[in-house]
Design a protein around this motif. Sequence first.
Motif, PDB file in Angstrom:
ATOM      1  N   ALA A 158       0.844  -1.209   0.000  1.00  0.00           N
ATOM      2  CA  ALA A 158       0.000   0.000   0.000  1.00  0.00           C
ATOM      3  C   ALA A 158       0.873   1.251   0.000  1.00  0.00           C
ATOM      4  N   PRO A 159       0.323   2.367  -0.467  1.00  0.00           N
ATOM      5  CA  PRO A 159       1.103   3.611  -0.489  1.00  0.00           C
ATOM      6  C   PRO A 159       1.395   4.133   0.920  1.00  0.00           C
ATOM      7  N   ASP A 160       2.283   5.113   0.976  1.00  0.00           N
ATOM      8  CA  ASP A 160       2.646   5.691   2.277  1.00  0.00           C
ATOM      9  C   ASP A 160       1.516   6.518   2.859  1.00  0.00           C
ATOM     10  N   VAL A 161       0.857   7.260   1.981  1.00  0.00           N
ATOM     11  CA  VAL A 161      -0.243   8.121   2.410  1.00  0.00           C
ATOM     12  C   VAL A 161      -1.444   7.774   1.551  1.00  0.00           C
ATOM     13  N   PHE A 162      -2.599   7.615   2.178  1.00  0.00           N
ATOM     14  CA  PHE A 162      -3.789   7.337   1.379  1.00  0.00           C
ATOM     15  C   PHE A 162      -5.016   7.954   2.025  1.00  0.00           C
ATOM     16  N   TRP A 163      -6.037   8.096   1.213  1.00  0.00           N
ATOM     17  CA  TRP A 163      -7.309   8.667   1.680  1.00  0.00           C
ATOM     18  C   TRP A 163      -8.261   7.529   2.000  1.00  0.00           C
ATOM     19  N   ILE A 164      -8.996   7.670   3.101  1.00  0.00           N
ATOM     20  CA  ILE A 164     -10.068   6.711   3.397  1.00  0.00           C
ATOM     21  C   ILE A 164     -11.292   7.489   3.886  1.00  0.00           C
ATOM     22  N   PRO A 165     -12.492   6.930   3.695  1.00  0.00           N
ATOM     23  CA  PRO A 165     -13.686   7.610   4.183  1.00  0.00           C
ATOM     24  C   PRO A 165     -13.685   7.678   5.703  1.00  0.00           C
ATOM     25  N   GLY A 166     -14.395   8.663   6.236  1.00  0.00           N
ATOM     26  CA  GLY A 166     -14.432   8.855   7.680  1.00  0.00           C
ATOM     27  C   GLY A 166     -14.928   7.638   8.433  1.00  0.00           C
ATOM     28  N   THR A 167     -15.864   6.902   7.831  1.00  0.00           N
ATOM     29  CA  THR A 167     -16.422   5.736   8.531  1.00  0.00           C
ATOM     30  C   THR A 167     -15.384   4.638   8.747  1.00  0.00           C
ATOM     31  N   ASP A 168     -14.308   4.654   7.986  1.00  0.00           N
ATOM     32  CA  ASP A 168     -13.317   3.571   8.072  1.00  0.00           C
ATOM     33  C   ASP A 168     -12.164   3.879   9.028  1.00  0.00           C
ATOM     34  N   ILE A 169     -12.128   5.101   9.538  1.00  0.00           N
ATOM     35  CA  ILE A 169     -10.969   5.506  10.358  1.00  0.00           C
ATOM     36  C   ILE A 169     -10.779   4.568  11.554  1.00  0.00           C
ATOM     37  N   ALA A 170     -11.872   4.299  12.269  1.00  0.00           N
ATOM     38  CA  ALA A 170     -11.743   3.478  13.485  1.00  0.00           C
ATOM     39  C   ALA A 170     -11.257   2.074  13.147  1.00  0.00           C
ATOM     40  N   ASP A 171     -11.806   1.516  12.074  1.00  0.00           N
ATOM     41  CA  ASP A 171     -11.425   0.162  11.678  1.00  0.00           C
ATOM     42  C   ASP A 171      -9.930   0.100  11.364  1.00  0.00           C
ATOM     43  N   PHE A 172      -9.466   1.053  10.564  1.00  0.00           N
ATOM     44  CA  PHE A 172      -8.050   1.073  10.187  1.00  0.00           C
ATOM     45  C   PHE A 172      -7.162   1.328  11.405  1.00  0.00           C
ATOM     46  N   ALA A 173      -7.611   2.244  12.268  1.00  0.00           N
ATOM     47  CA  ALA A 173      -6.779   2.589  13.429  1.00  0.00           C
ATOM     48  C   ALA A 173      -6.717   1.427  14.412  1.00  0.00           C
ATOM     49  N   SER A 174      -7.881   0.803  14.671  1.00  0.00           N
ATOM     50  CA  SER A 174      -7.888  -0.257  15.675  1.00  0.00           C
ATOM     51  C   SER A 174      -7.132  -1.495  15.212  1.00  0.00           C
ATOM     52  N   ARG A 175      -7.003  -1.664  13.910  1.00  0.00           N
ATOM     53  CA  ARG A 175      -6.227  -2.805  13.398  1.00  0.00           C
ATOM     54  C   ARG A 175      -4.739  -2.465  13.275  1.00  0.00           C
ATOM     55  N   GLY A 176      -4.401  -1.228  13.627  1.00  0.00           N
ATOM     56  CA  GLY A 176      -2.990  -0.839  13.559  1.00  0.00           C
ATOM     57  C   GLY A 176      -2.483  -0.621  12.150  1.00  0.00           C
ATOM     58  N   LEU A 177      -3.379  -0.257  11.246  1.00  0.00           N
ATOM     59  CA  LEU A 177      -2.971  -0.085   9.845  1.00  0.00           C
ATOM     60  C   LEU A 177      -2.516   1.336   9.545  1.00  0.00           C
ATOM     61  N   ILE A 178      -2.919   2.281  10.400  1.00  0.00           N
ATOM     62  CA  ILE A 178      -2.512   3.671  10.161  1.00  0.00           C
ATOM     63  C   ILE A 178      -1.846   4.223  11.410  1.00  0.00           C
ATOM     64  N   LEU A 179      -1.030   5.246  11.207  1.00  0.00           N
ATOM     65  CA  LEU A 179      -0.238   5.796  12.310  1.00  0.00           C
ATOM     66  C   LEU A 179      -1.018   6.854  13.074  1.00  0.00           C
ATOM     67  N   ASP A 180      -0.795   6.886  14.374  1.00  0.00           N
ATOM     68  CA  ASP A 180      -1.255   8.022  15.168  1.00  0.00           C
ATOM     69  C   ASP A 180      -0.239   9.135  14.928  1.00  0.00           C
ATOM     70  N   LEU A 181      -0.711  10.246  14.379  1.00  0.00           N
ATOM     71  CA  LEU A 181       0.203  11.294  13.930  1.00  0.00           C
ATOM     72  C   LEU A 181       0.399  12.401  14.968  1.00  0.00           C
ATOM     73  N   ARG A 182      -0.116  12.205  16.166  1.00  0.00           N
ATOM     74  CA  ARG A 182      -0.067  13.290  17.142  1.00  0.00           C
ATOM     75  C   ARG A 182       1.361  13.765  17.403  1.00  0.00           C
ATOM     76  N   ASP A 183       2.278  12.815  17.611  1.00  0.00           N
ATOM     77  CA  ASP A 183       3.661  13.215  17.900  1.00  0.00           C
ATOM     78  C   ASP A 183       4.264  13.965  16.723  1.00  0.00           C
ATOM     79  N   SER A 184       3.984  13.469  15.528  1.00  0.00           N
ATOM     80  CA  SER A 184       4.513  14.153  14.338  1.00  0.00           C
ATOM     81  C   SER A 184       3.934  15.552  14.246  1.00  0.00           C
ATOM     82  N   ALA A 185       2.639  15.682  14.572  1.00  0.00           N
ATOM     83  CA  ALA A 185       1.994  16.996  14.480  1.00  0.00           C
ATOM     84  C   ALA A 185       2.621  17.973  15.468  1.00  0.00           C
TER      85      ALA A 185
END
Lengths: 553, 465
Positions: B124-151
């Motif tokens: 998969a690409p480094d950065v990708f777009w997903i619909p809002g409804t999928d955020i929790a699913d992707f986050a809870s499976r550990g597929l996307i990064l928590d960007l707070r520290d980077s921010a």
Amino acid sequence: MTAISLPSFRLPRLLEASKWLTVVLAWRVLHLLASGTALWFATTSATLEGPASIAANAAALTLVALDLGAIVGLARGRPVGRSLSLAADYLTFLGAVLLLLHVNRIFVGLDALGETFGRGIPFGIVAIAAWVVTGWGEQNNKLVTTRKYARYVAYAAIAAMLVAVGILPGVATFVARTLQPLQLGFLTIALASGYLAWRTFQTDVALEMDVKNRTTRTLDGLLFVSPNALGFVAFFAGPLLFSLFVSLTEWDAFGEPVFVGLANYAQILGLNVAVVGAGESASAALAAGYQPWFSLGNVVIGARDPLFWQSIRNIVFFTAFALPLSTIPALFLATLLNSKAPFIKVFRAIYFIPSIAGVVAVALIWRQLFDSTIGWLNYIISAVIAFLNRLPLLPQFADPRLQWLSDADIALFSLVIVFSWMFIGYNAVLFLAGLQGVDNTLHEAAMLDGANRWQRFRNITLPALRPTTFFVVASTGILTLQLFGENVVLFPTTTPIGGGPQNSTLTPVVYLYEQGFRRFSFGYASAVAWVLFVLIFAFTLVQFRRQRAEAEG
Amino acid sequence: MRIKRWTAVLAATAVVLTACGADNGTETDAETGGDPGIDDAEDGDVDEGDDVDEGDDAAAASGDDVSLRWRTRPDNDAETNLYNSVSEEIDAGWDGVGLEYEPGGSETSSYQDVLRTEIAGGTAPDVFWIPGTDIADFASRGLILDLRDSAEASDAYAGDEAYAPGPMELLTVDPDTQESGQSLWGLPRDVSTFVFYLNNDLIAEAGAPDPRELDEAGEWDWDSFREVAAAVDGLGGDIQGFGMNNWWANPGIWMNSAGGGFFNEDRTASNVGSDESVMGLEFLSGLYQDGLGVPYGEDSQPPYQAGQVGMQLSGRWSTPAYRENDFDWDVVNIPAGPAGAVNWTFWGAYVVNANTEHPEEAFDLVTRLTDGEVQASIAELGANIPSRVDDEDTIDEFLTFAPPENNQAFIDGLANSEPEGPLWEGDWPAFDSILAPAIEGVLAGDISLEEFQSTIDDQLNATFE
């Protein structure tokens, strides 16, 4: 013409056969140690996980087993030791070559090659044209000079094509990458294993071990089928077995699978029958964990996964309609196409076209036709009804304005129409082939006996078509049970995609796709796939039995 | 014969070897964790030596240290081209980073399914777009990064408050504490709301009041909506009063506007069976039972574009297609129900692949892609509304992107809307799989409202367990 000759290259045979077998035995011990280490690494490594771990374990275990068998066999002087040793070296050779290509990123490059390949196409065309010219007049030895220059042109064009596609940087990169320690290691293993396999395969070694001709021929045959057999194992049997393993787990494709035994199957197949009492709801009558699936009077059948059972009910209904509608008309169509009418070949081609058109294209067109407000089907029906209503003495008909894709009672039949339309032509061609194989003298004899057209069809054509009918029914039946693409295109906005209004077109494959790729329950999806496999297998088995019983009278 | 054999072998080998040259490194391991065993910095074919990140052949070839791949789901070719030019523009102005844009497939071609499969396969690409409804699913499976520290470490980040508040509230939920403002799972690419696209010609022909004028007068409610729909439908023939497609969000606005909704306050249980939600469905069901709309489940967009539908419910994304309409058209906010005109805020976010080798650069790319100027240039195409709220000029500029004339309807919708959102404590796909067929049954008249109300919450609440 001066023939171009290339030097004949033969690998040197190191050592005589008896000594070579000693070397092979020592090599097998070393190989066993290496395979055992690989197995230990594959089993304990944290970096390998999921399918990669399973594949590595399976490969290492296979090599260990082959090595052990070969060592025992060679030590006892049994031919089987040589055969197993050959298999181990051959697999090691292939594995090392594939790993070398992989770490050199050849496979990724082959993907990217598509972008540069176009540059070589003009040269490729020239090469093919020149190669064709080299064959002109070959039989009566004419145009010798032309053929000679054409051959040079062909070679030059091939070389130019390779240069255009990028052979020079490709080779340079390959060599540079191969000079890395890891790649050199794989190259060494590949060369060593390749040579060992080749040398052990030589006749003198076979004679030394009293290998029978039959064994040699078997090994020759296995060698020839090995590319296909290994491909089958790697890309079909392997994934199939892997899906069986996955079906016993809870796995989302990202983490580690959790073994749950037969829990997925219990969830899928769990049924409960209850009698609903007065004033009692169906849900309350069923055991805990079961939801109503089907009811008859006051008897209710509950399922732990009612959606799966709904998909089974849908597919059974679908098959019950789609199978006869795509085979019986096909038989009569084939009878028509078997005539010698003018332009009959054109008609054969026309009827065959739907089966070679893509499912997506066909379903998209049908989606437009089925549109209840601006679709052609309803437009034609309305026009016909309007016409009938204008006729005297007839009752007035109401325009049904059928909702082909949004009415849960009709949607499945829309699928039946699309499927049957797609496969009637294909099945007709199969029947046509069968009809053309029917012995015409039987018809002539029957005609002399006074049989009419229907009697001849019933008593001669149909029995003669039994093998074709079996194939058509079995293959079409399997296709109906695997229905997927048509649903997804006709019902793209329903949830699940392809499930249709109120899940009326939900089929097992659509359901397993939903479970696997939308809900990421790959374990459950695999279990659904295996249940479907059993269903299809049973259907095919029944067909086989019926065919055999008919053949045996 | 031997010559032919050797020629064939040589040609096949050559093609395989040529693949090495064709491999420009776009599928490199470094970005996506593809093959950590390869160290291109040691290949000898990279000039930059130690400064070059491992595996980035393409980046090395272009003189960049880092190569990033990113993907969105464009709605049409024009958007694909625009995103391509945005990518090239950012690439040109960003030293040391090379970008590669990959347009994803459409929603109906299973954009998310393909993406998940690529993530599982490590491609998969480094950065990708997903619909809002999928955020929790992707986050809870550990597929996307928590960007707070980077921010927090980034100078380029404009802050949470710079983006539309509804989506940001859901994008910053910490799955452990369930509180907003903690994590940062991505930044919203854009937002959209529902409006009714009007066929002014049909409405005028039917002699119905103009919904835009009703809205301005504060009289655009369910009753007046029904009145207009009935008047247009009364034109007869193939003309329909209104249309809306079979999608979870469409029945949802009627529930929202009735004071109900899909979830309870803290989104931990179903609210579909509440009296308010059922009231919304009852009104909608009545419209269909009276035959005032394109049957639910039929695609109502083609008949609307064919000039046969008076009012068509859709989001901003339909605007580019409707600009081709050959009749007089405009938009109006959704009609007010008992609880007002409660819209949806649709949104999707750029997120960072958890397997990326360049998290800092990937976050930087996310901030660049959600920059006000980039959003404005994409909004100009008409498909969406910028998600940046820190610069009023961005919205002012959006209002000028006509037709439709009444762009203000989209902004009004935003003011009173429920953000489409991830279920941090539930399973959205499972919820949707149960709710959608049940609503189809109600609207088709196959399931009574009483039966629906008595059973739906039990079924839906099981998806929160």
